[in-house]
Motif scaffolding. Structure first.
Motif, PDB file in Angstrom:
ATOM      1  N   LEU A  53      39.798  -9.734   6.765  1.00 40.26           N
ATOM      2  CA  LEU A  53      38.662  -9.337   7.584  1.00 40.26           C
ATOM      3  C   LEU A  53      38.223  -7.952   7.164  1.00 40.26           C
ATOM      4  CD1 LEU A  53      39.671 -11.736   9.289  1.00 40.26           C
ATOM      5  CD2 LEU A  53      39.181 -10.401  11.330  1.00 40.26           C
ATOM      6  N   VAL A  54      36.942  -7.785   6.938  1.00 42.86           N
ATOM      7  CA  VAL A  54      36.398  -6.499   6.530  1.00 42.86           C
ATOM      8  C   VAL A  54      35.321  -6.085   7.518  1.00 42.86           C
ATOM      9  CG1 VAL A  54      35.200  -5.207   4.745  1.00 42.86           C
ATOM     10  CG2 VAL A  54      36.902  -6.933   4.111  1.00 42.86           C
ATOM     11  N   GLU A  55      35.532  -4.918   8.115  1.00 41.54           N
ATOM     12  CA  GLU A  55      34.594  -4.380   9.093  1.00 41.54           C
ATOM     13  C   GLU A  55      33.665  -3.352   8.448  1.00 41.54           C
ATOM     14  OE1 GLU A  55      38.124  -4.188  12.466  1.00 41.54           O
ATOM     15  OE2 GLU A  55      36.397  -2.855  12.614  1.00 41.54           O
ATOM     16  N   SER A  56      32.493  -3.204   9.045  1.00 40.14           N
ATOM     17  CA  SER A  56      31.565  -2.170   8.620  1.00 40.14           C
ATOM     18  C   SER A  56      30.649  -1.801   9.781  1.00 40.14           C
ATOM     19  CB  SER A  56      30.717  -2.650   7.434  1.00 40.14           C
ATOM     20  OG  SER A  56      29.955  -3.783   7.798  1.00 40.14           O
ATOM     21  N   GLY A  57      30.006  -0.639   9.667  1.00 36.40           N
ATOM     22  CA  GLY A  57      28.986  -0.270  10.636  1.00 36.40           C
ATOM     23  C   GLY A  57      29.308   0.870  11.577  1.00 36.40           C
ATOM     24  N   GLY A  58      30.526   1.380  11.535  1.00 37.54           N
ATOM     25  CA  GLY A  58      30.853   2.494  12.418  1.00 37.54           C
ATOM     26  C   GLY A  58      30.180   3.778  11.957  1.00 37.54           C
ATOM     27  N   GLY A  59      30.363   4.832  12.749  1.00 44.73           N
ATOM     28  CA  GLY A  59      29.795   6.120  12.384  1.00 44.73           C
ATOM     29  C   GLY A  59      29.660   7.048  13.567  1.00 44.73           C
ATOM     30  N   LEU A  60      28.890   8.098  13.340  1.00 47.27           N
ATOM     31  CA  LEU A  60      28.649   9.125  14.359  1.00 47.27           C
ATOM     32  C   LEU A  60      27.233   8.967  14.892  1.00 47.27           C
ATOM     33  CD1 LEU A  60      29.342  11.800  15.838  1.00 47.27           C
ATOM     34  CD2 LEU A  60      28.533  12.998  13.798  1.00 47.27           C
ATOM     35  N   VAL A  61      27.101   8.960  16.203  1.00 50.89           N
ATOM     36  CA  VAL A  61      25.785   8.797  16.822  1.00 50.89           C
ATOM     37  C   VAL A  61      25.729   9.634  18.092  1.00 50.89           C
ATOM     38  CG1 VAL A  61      26.500   6.780  18.170  1.00 50.89           C
ATOM     39  CG2 VAL A  61      24.083   7.068  17.551  1.00 50.89           C
ATOM     40  N   GLN A  62      24.538  10.067  18.447  1.00 49.22           N
ATOM     41  CA  GLN A  62      24.368  10.818  19.685  1.00 49.22           C
ATOM     42  C   GLN A  62      24.355   9.880  20.884  1.00 49.22           C
ATOM     43  OE1 GLN A  62      20.797  13.189  19.169  1.00 49.22           O
ATOM     44  NE2 GLN A  62      22.011  14.960  18.532  1.00 49.22           N
ATOM     45  N   ALA A  63      24.706  10.411  22.029  1.00 48.22           N
ATOM     46  CA  ALA A  63      24.661   9.626  23.258  1.00 48.22           C
ATOM     47  C   ALA A  63      23.270   9.032  23.440  1.00 48.22           C
ATOM     48  CB  ALA A  63      25.024  10.487  24.455  1.00 48.22           C
ATOM     49  N   GLY A  78      22.252   6.536  21.650  1.00 45.54           N
ATOM     50  CA  GLY A  78      21.919   5.866  20.397  1.00 45.54           C
ATOM     51  C   GLY A  78      22.540   4.494  20.279  1.00 45.54           C
ATOM     52  N   SER A  79      22.363   3.896  19.087  1.00 48.77           N
ATOM     53  CA  SER A  79      22.818   2.525  18.843  1.00 48.77           C
ATOM     54  C   SER A  79      23.571   2.437  17.524  1.00 48.77           C
ATOM     55  CB  SER A  79      21.628   1.559  18.801  1.00 48.77           C
ATOM     56  OG  SER A  79      20.928   1.531  20.017  1.00 48.77           O
ATOM     57  N   LEU A  80      24.487   1.493  17.473  1.00 45.43           N
ATOM     58  CA  LEU A  80      25.179   1.136  16.242  1.00 45.43           C
ATOM     59  C   LEU A  80      25.396  -0.369  16.239  1.00 45.43           C
ATOM     60  CD1 LEU A  80      28.011   3.836  15.901  1.00 45.43           C
ATOM     61  CD2 LEU A  80      26.050   3.561  14.395  1.00 45.43           C
ATOM     62  N   ARG A  81      25.522  -0.937  15.048  1.00 44.98           N
ATOM     63  CA  ARG A  81      25.815  -2.362  14.907  1.00 44.98           C
ATOM     64  C   ARG A  81      27.021  -2.516  13.992  1.00 44.98           C
ATOM     65  NH1 ARG A  81      23.230  -7.180  11.760  1.00 44.98           N
ATOM     66  NH2 ARG A  81      23.376  -8.897  13.259  1.00 44.98           N
ATOM     67  N   LEU A  82      28.059  -3.136  14.535  1.00 40.34           N
ATOM     68  CA  LEU A  82      29.278  -3.395  13.777  1.00 40.34           C
ATOM     69  C   LEU A  82      29.265  -4.819  13.243  1.00 40.34           C
ATOM     70  CD1 LEU A  82      31.964  -1.809  16.150  1.00 40.34           C
ATOM     71  CD2 LEU A  82      30.551  -0.700  14.410  1.00 40.34           C
ATOM     72  N   SER A  83      29.854  -4.995  12.070  1.00 37.46           N
ATOM     73  CA  SER A  83      29.994  -6.322  11.470  1.00 37.46           C
ATOM     74  C   SER A  83      31.438  -6.527  11.047  1.00 37.46           C
ATOM     75  CB  SER A  83      29.095  -6.468  10.244  1.00 37.46           C
ATOM     76  OG  SER A  83      27.744  -6.280  10.559  1.00 37.46           O
ATOM     77  N   CYS A  84      31.869  -7.773  11.065  1.00 34.35           N
ATOM     78  CA  CYS A  84      33.225  -8.121  10.640  1.00 34.35           C
ATOM     79  C   CYS A  84      33.166  -9.478   9.957  1.00 34.35           C
ATOM     80  CB  CYS A  84      34.163  -8.145  11.833  1.00 34.35           C
ATOM     81  SG  CYS A  84      35.818  -8.782  11.464  1.00 34.35           S
ATOM     82  N   ALA A  85      33.409  -9.484   8.647  1.00 28.45           N
ATOM     83  CA  ALA A  85      33.325 -10.710   7.867  1.00 28.45           C
ATOM     84  C   ALA A  85      34.708 -11.166   7.430  1.00 28.45           C
ATOM     85  CB  ALA A  85      32.442 -10.490   6.647  1.00 28.45           C
ATOM     86  N   ALA A  86      34.974 -12.434   7.637  1.00 31.47           N
ATOM     87  CA  ALA A  86      36.243 -13.025   7.202  1.00 31.47           C
ATOM     88  C   ALA A  86      36.027 -13.772   5.889  1.00 31.47           C
ATOM     89  CB  ALA A  86      36.775 -13.978   8.259  1.00 31.47           C
ATOM     90  N   SER A  87      37.036 -13.692   5.032  1.00 37.10           N
ATOM     91  CA  SER A  87      36.970 -14.410   3.755  1.00 37.10           C
ATOM     92  C   SER A  87      38.339 -14.954   3.404  1.00 37.10           C
ATOM     93  CB  SER A  87      36.473 -13.471   2.648  1.00 37.10           C
ATOM     94  OG  SER A  87      37.364 -12.388   2.470  1.00 37.10           O
ATOM     95  N   GLY A  88      38.356 -15.926   2.503  1.00 39.65           N
ATOM     96  CA  GLY A  88      39.615 -16.524   2.092  1.00 39.65           C
ATOM     97  C   GLY A  88      39.627 -18.016   2.323  1.00 39.65           C
ATOM     98  N   SER A  89      40.816 -18.557   2.428  1.00 39.75           N
ATOM     99  CA  SER A  89      40.982 -19.999   2.565  1.00 39.75           C
ATOM    100  C   SER A  89      40.875 -20.420   4.030  1.00 39.75           C
ATOM    101  CB  SER A  89      42.334 -20.423   1.995  1.00 39.75           C
ATOM    102  OG  SER A  89      43.369 -19.709   2.651  1.00 39.75           O
ATOM    103  N   LYS A 106      45.816 -18.655  13.885  1.00 34.31           N
ATOM    104  CA  LYS A 106      46.488 -17.352  13.947  1.00 34.31           C
ATOM    105  C   LYS A 106      45.451 -16.256  14.156  1.00 34.31           C
ATOM    106  CE  LYS A 106      49.282 -16.348  10.644  1.00 34.31           C
ATOM    107  NZ  LYS A 106      49.827 -16.185   9.274  1.00 34.31           N
ATOM    108  N   ASP A 107      45.896 -15.151  14.743  1.00 34.35           N
ATOM    109  CA  ASP A 107      45.017 -13.992  14.935  1.00 34.35           C
ATOM    110  C   ASP A 107      45.020 -13.118  13.685  1.00 34.35           C
ATOM    111  OD1 ASP A 107      45.853 -13.437  18.445  1.00 34.35           O
ATOM    112  OD2 ASP A 107      44.444 -14.797  17.482  1.00 34.35           O
ATOM    113  N   TYR A 108      43.826 -12.800  13.216  1.00 32.61           N
ATOM    114  CA  TYR A 108      43.663 -11.877  12.108  1.00 32.61           C
ATOM    115  C   TYR A 108      42.833 -10.685  12.588  1.00 32.61           C
ATOM    116  CZ  TYR A 108      45.375 -15.539   9.015  1.00 32.61           C
ATOM    117  OH  TYR A 108      46.158 -16.491   8.407  1.00 32.61           O
ATOM    118  N   TRP A 109      43.247  -9.494  12.136  1.00 30.96           N
ATOM    119  CA  TRP A 109      42.596  -8.255  12.579  1.00 30.96           C
ATOM    120  C   TRP A 109      41.911  -7.551  11.418  1.00 30.96           C
ATOM    121  CZ3 TRP A 109      42.469  -6.463  17.615  1.00 30.96           C
ATOM    122  CH2 TRP A 109      43.301  -7.117  18.533  1.00 30.96           C
ATOM    123  N   GLY A 110      40.797  -6.902  11.736  1.00 28.19           N
ATOM    124  CA  GLY A 110      40.149  -6.037  10.777  1.00 28.19           C
ATOM    125  C   GLY A 110      40.877  -4.707  10.677  1.00 28.19           C
ATOM    126  N   GLN A 111      40.425  -3.883   9.741  1.00 27.54           N
ATOM    127  CA  GLN A 111      41.119  -2.620   9.467  1.00 27.54           C
ATOM    128  C   GLN A 111      40.739  -1.525  10.461  1.00 27.54           C
ATOM    129  OE1 GLN A 111      38.381  -3.633   7.961  1.00 27.54           O
ATOM    130  NE2 GLN A 111      37.102  -1.884   7.380  1.00 27.54           N
TER     131      GLN A 111
END
Length: 122
Positions: free
Chosen positions: A4-14, A16-27, A109-114
């Motif tokens: 699982l690979v996450e993206s989209g975090g960061g620094l934002v002012q109160a 504001g908005s952010l959008r997180l993504s989490c993509a799973a890959s593999g078998s 099974k449960d898989y977690w992003g980083q």
């Protein structure tokens, strides 16, 4: 193997908005629930939002009306749209997906992003 690979975090002012993504890959054979959790310094990891395979959603009371979870099953990806962010939303955000691999079929099974850091300044 599944990753699982996450993206989209960061620094934002109160406010504001952010959008997180989490993509799973593999078998991957199948995916049930997808969810987002967060952990602030000195606190336990807590559930933020979860979405079932048929699109049923559940949110923590603290984010209702501000955050929206969604998923793209074709891309094995879960999203978290975060609006009206507050300083208390500052945390490391983790995604979790319940995945059955091709080799094991219906054994999930449960898989977690980083984890991805979200920081909201006041």
């Amino acid at each position: 193997q599944v990753q699982l690979v996450e993206s989209g975090g960061g620094l934002v002012q109160a406010g504001g908005s952010l959008r997180l993504s989490c993509a799973a890959s593999g078998s991957i054979f199948s995916i049930n629930d997808m969810g987002w959790y967060r952990q602030a310094p000195g606190k336990q990891r807590e559930l933020v939002a979860v979405i079932s395979s048929v699109g049923r959603t559940h949110y923590a009371d603290s984010v209702k009306g501000r955050f929206t979870i969604s998923r793209d099953n074709a891309k094995n990806t879960v999203f978290l749209q975060m609006n009206s962010l507050k300083p208390e939303d500052t945390a490391v955000y983790y995604c979790k997906q319940e995945i059955a691999e091709i080799a094991t079929m219906l054994v999930f099974k449960d898989y977690w992003g980083q984890g991805t850091q979200v920081t909201v300044s006041s």
